[in-house]
Design an enzyme around this catalytic site. Structure first.
Site, PDB file in Angstrom:
ATOM      1  N   ASP A   1     -12.402  19.051  -1.728  1.00 37.07           N
ATOM      2  CA  ASP A   1     -11.324  19.231  -0.502  1.00 37.07           C
ATOM      3  C   ASP A   1     -11.372  17.487  -0.408  1.00 37.07           C
ATOM      4  O   ASP A   1     -11.958  16.634  -0.802  1.00 37.07           O
ATOM      5  CB  ASP A   1     -12.199  19.540   0.759  1.00 37.07           C
ATOM      6  CG  ASP A   1     -11.774  19.210   2.027  1.00 37.07           C
ATOM      7  OD1 ASP A   1     -10.395  19.739   2.034  1.00 37.07           O
ATOM      8  OD2 ASP A   1     -12.276  18.696   2.804  1.00 37.07           O
ATOM      9  N   ASP A   3      -9.674  15.697   2.843  1.00 35.93           N
ATOM     10  CA  ASP A   3      -9.984  15.311   4.153  1.00 35.93           C
ATOM     11  C   ASP A   3     -11.325  15.358   4.687  1.00 35.93           C
ATOM     12  O   ASP A   3     -11.593  16.887   4.704  1.00 35.93           O
ATOM     13  CB  ASP A   3      -8.928  15.988   5.250  1.00 35.93           C
ATOM     14  CG  ASP A   3      -7.606  15.546   4.990  1.00 35.93           C
ATOM     15  OD1 ASP A   3      -7.185  14.464   4.631  1.00 35.93           O
ATOM     16  OD2 ASP A   3      -6.681  16.525   5.355  1.00 35.93           O
TER      17      ASP A   3
HETATM   18  P1  B16 Z   1      -1.356  18.307   7.332  1.00 36.44           P
HETATM   19  P2  B16 Z   1      -8.312  19.498   3.886  1.00 36.44           P
HETATM   20  C1  B16 Z   1      -6.631  19.446   6.045  1.00 36.44           C
HETATM   21  O1  B16 Z   1      -6.947  19.069   4.716  1.00 36.44           O
HETATM   22  C2  B16 Z   1      -7.243  18.965   7.372  1.00 36.44           C
HETATM   23  O2  B16 Z   1      -8.636  18.980   7.244  1.00 36.44           O
HETATM   24  C3  B16 Z   1      -6.889  19.535   8.575  1.00 36.44           C
HETATM   25  O3  B16 Z   1      -7.537  18.915   9.661  1.00 36.44           O
HETATM   26  C4  B16 Z   1      -5.385  19.370   8.678  1.00 36.44           C
HETATM   27  O4  B16 Z   1      -4.693  20.145   9.644  1.00 36.44           O
HETATM   28  C5  B16 Z   1      -4.714  20.069   7.404  1.00 36.44           C
HETATM   29  O5  B16 Z   1      -5.458  19.666   6.091  1.00 36.44           O
HETATM   30  C6  B16 Z   1      -3.321  19.886   7.334  1.00 36.44           C
HETATM   31  O6  B16 Z   1      -2.849  18.890   7.244  1.00 36.44           O
HETATM   32  O7  B16 Z   1      -0.873  18.411   8.691  1.00 36.44           O
HETATM   33  O8  B16 Z   1      -1.511  16.769   6.871  1.00 36.44           O
HETATM   34  O9  B16 Z   1      -0.568  19.148   6.503  1.00 36.44           O
HETATM   35  O10 B16 Z   1      -9.478  19.208   4.639  1.00 36.44           O
HETATM   36  O11 B16 Z   1      -7.883  20.885   3.342  1.00 36.44           O
HETATM   37  O12 B16 Z   1      -7.934  18.281   2.741  1.00 36.44           O
HETATM   38 MG    MG Z   2     -11.619  18.926   4.776  1.00 37.37          MG
END
Ligand code: B16
Ligand code: MG
Length: 220
Positions: free
Chosen positions: A14, A16
């Site tokens: 992952d 984030d």
């Molecule tokens: P975006 P991951 C996720 O990434 C985040 O943890 C989450 O907080 C966020 O809302 C989601 O991506 C969508 O992100 O708005 O930039 O498309 O943890 O799966 O890497």
């Molecule tokens: Mg994450």
């Protein structure tokens, strides 16, 4: 600890909250939108958004406040603008400790790697971090499949890497991500507190701890 590395041929990371702390940037951007809407949004509220798609995150922020689809789209765009302003300031210094060590160790052992993120901005973040050459694949939230907690993004990554689901180890910081890994028949390492990632096969505080584990563990 149930993690078995004997069959592992790929690690799916992952982004984030695992390789970099963008959850803080997501928090700041959502909080800015919340303030403009006259809503409260705390760090505690933000915890529930980890690994959750942008649309589902907005629903959690609105806490039942009604809005049209058109309005929702406009608010998500606004939040994303705030988020992108913060991403622009990211550099390789924003990689979390242990990231390159773990990726290097896996490469030396012939284990494939991918970044698998729900974020539609993942490619940009990876560019800012100069991380692209360290992994074999990048799957992001623009893939035309359901987001986490559905297993589809991870399954797509396994297909691209040419490995079976049972040969993959997912590294996640979010409950939604661990659920996705399990639903896909993959093993999972959870990074963070037990109450958040306790369902994983192995819980580590961070990538530095995972690196120590990998150093000690010798696959047969
Ligand atoms: P975006 P991951 C996720 O990434 C985040 O943890 C989450 O907080 C966020 O809302 C989601 O991506 C969508 O992100 O708005 O930039 O498309 O943890 O799966 O890497
Ligand atoms: Mg994450």
């Amino acid at each position: 600890m149930n993690l078995k590395l004997d069959r592992a041929r790929a690690f799916l990371f992952d982004l984030d909250g695992v390789l970099t702390d963008t959850s803080e940037l997501h928090f700041k951007a959502w909080r800015q939108l919340a303030e403009e809407l006259g809503l409260t949004f705390t760090r505690e509220d933000n915890e529930a958004l980890r690994g959750v798609s942008r649309r589902a995150s907005l629903d959690l922020l609105l806490k039942g406040k009604p809005c049209s689809e058109q309005q929702a789209a406009a608010w998500m765009d606004l939040k994303n603008d705030y988020y992108l302003e913060l991403v622009e300031q990211m550099t390789p210094q924003d990689l979390l400790p242990g990231t390159l060590d773990v990726l290097w160790m896996l490469r030396e052992r012939g284990i494939k790697t991918a970044i698998v993120s729900s974020s539609k901005n993942a490619r940009l973040v990876v560019e800012r971090l100069k991380l692209g050459r360290w992994v074999d694949e990048l799957i992001d939230g623009n893939a035309p499949v359901p987001s986490k907690p559905a297993p589809d993004l991870f399954i797509l990554a396994a297909q691209r890497l040419g490995v079976q689901a049972g040969e993959c180890v997912v590294v996640e910081d979010a409950e939604a991500g661990i659920e996705a890994a399990r639903a896909g028949g993959m093993q999972c390492v959870g990074l963070g507190p037990q109450q958040r990632v306790g369902q994983a096969d192995l819980v580590c505080q961070n990538l530095v701890e995972l690196r120590s584990f990998l150093q000690i563990y010798q696959p047969v």
